[in-house]
Motif scaffolding. Sequence first.
Motif, PDB file in Angstrom:
ATOM      1  N   TYR A  77       0.848  -1.191   0.000  1.00 59.20           N
ATOM      2  CA  TYR A  77       0.000   0.000   0.000  1.00 59.20           C
ATOM      3  C   TYR A  77       0.883   1.240   0.000  1.00 59.20           C
ATOM      4  CZ  TYR A  77      -3.097   3.705   1.587  1.00 59.20           C
ATOM      5  OH  TYR A  77      -3.795   4.882   1.682  1.00 59.20           O
ATOM      6  N   HIS A  89      -4.015   6.684  -4.094  1.00 59.32           N
ATOM      7  CA  HIS A  89      -3.842   5.484  -3.287  1.00 59.32           C
ATOM      8  C   HIS A  89      -3.504   4.306  -4.206  1.00 59.32           C
ATOM      9  CE1 HIS A  89      -5.595   7.335   0.376  1.00 59.32           C
ATOM     10  NE2 HIS A  89      -6.273   8.049  -0.518  1.00 59.32           N
ATOM     11  N   ASN A  90      -2.519   3.505  -3.787  1.00 59.72           N
ATOM     12  CA  ASN A  90      -2.110   2.330  -4.549  1.00 59.72           C
ATOM     13  C   ASN A  90      -2.196   1.099  -3.657  1.00 59.72           C
ATOM     14  OD1 ASN A  90      -0.868   3.799  -7.022  1.00 59.72           O
ATOM     15  ND2 ASN A  90       0.143   4.744  -5.284  1.00 59.72           N
ATOM     16  N   VAL A  91      -2.744   0.028  -4.206  1.00 53.09           N
ATOM     17  CA  VAL A  91      -2.838  -1.252  -3.506  1.00 53.09           C
ATOM     18  C   VAL A  91      -2.215  -2.306  -4.410  1.00 53.09           C
ATOM     19  CG1 VAL A  91      -4.359  -2.963  -2.468  1.00 53.09           C
ATOM     20  CG2 VAL A  91      -4.946  -0.529  -2.327  1.00 53.09           C
TER      21      VAL A  91
END
Length: 252
Positions: A77, A89-91
């Motif tokens: 994350y 936001h990065n997942v």
Amino acid sequence: MVWRPRLIKPLVVIAAGILGACAEPQLRGTPFYADDRPARADRINLWPLAYHDSPDWSVLWPLVERTDDHFAVRPFYSVYKRDKPSQQHNVLWPLAQFDRDAGRNRVFPFFWGRKSDGTSYRALFPEFYWSADRKVLFPLFWSREGFVLFPVYWRKKNELTAVVPVWSERRFPRGKSVHVLWPVFNLRAGEPVAGWRLWPLYGRYDWAGSPRSYRFALWPLVNRWERDGRVLRSVLPFYLADGTSAEGWRVW
């Protein structure tokens, strides 16, 4: 949709940091970051195990890092643009990204968001794409400008119509070009080029408003190019010569 190879960028900025101080934001959690802040007496430098120079810190960089504009526990994350009203936001990057600032989102292979002109789009890569001005349901493509049934039929308004490879017609501001059984027959009329060919037997083309032309017979054996008063002739593989009427000819 813009692809950003951020997975390889840390390797690039690491190399840049080794060579000297760098202003890349990805290096803010390292001693290689260069900015205008004065050196702090309480700075902790055990990099890459641990680093702290308030407000930036990292643990096992680049795995865990926090600055005033991003926080990351890579690759699980990360959040960027923390200094803006809307963040990215990065997942499990690059699989999922939600960029509220730019209006672009993805959970691969699905993409959605808004373009720079404010219109929205939806895409299921590579089969489906939908926006106000362009649609794709592969192999169909259509928009306000034209329609494509890939690879058989192509049409662009006031410019191109083609049934591949049987026939095509491309229109220019002052001329047009027609192909039949491409590349066998071509007819060009108007400007900037006029001429025709029956390939590979014979062809001739002339450029309007300039001393430029091309001729061939039994292509690619016999060719003649002329441009700006200079002529190049070839009968392959036996003869190749160029020159002008004033200079004479040179034969290789």
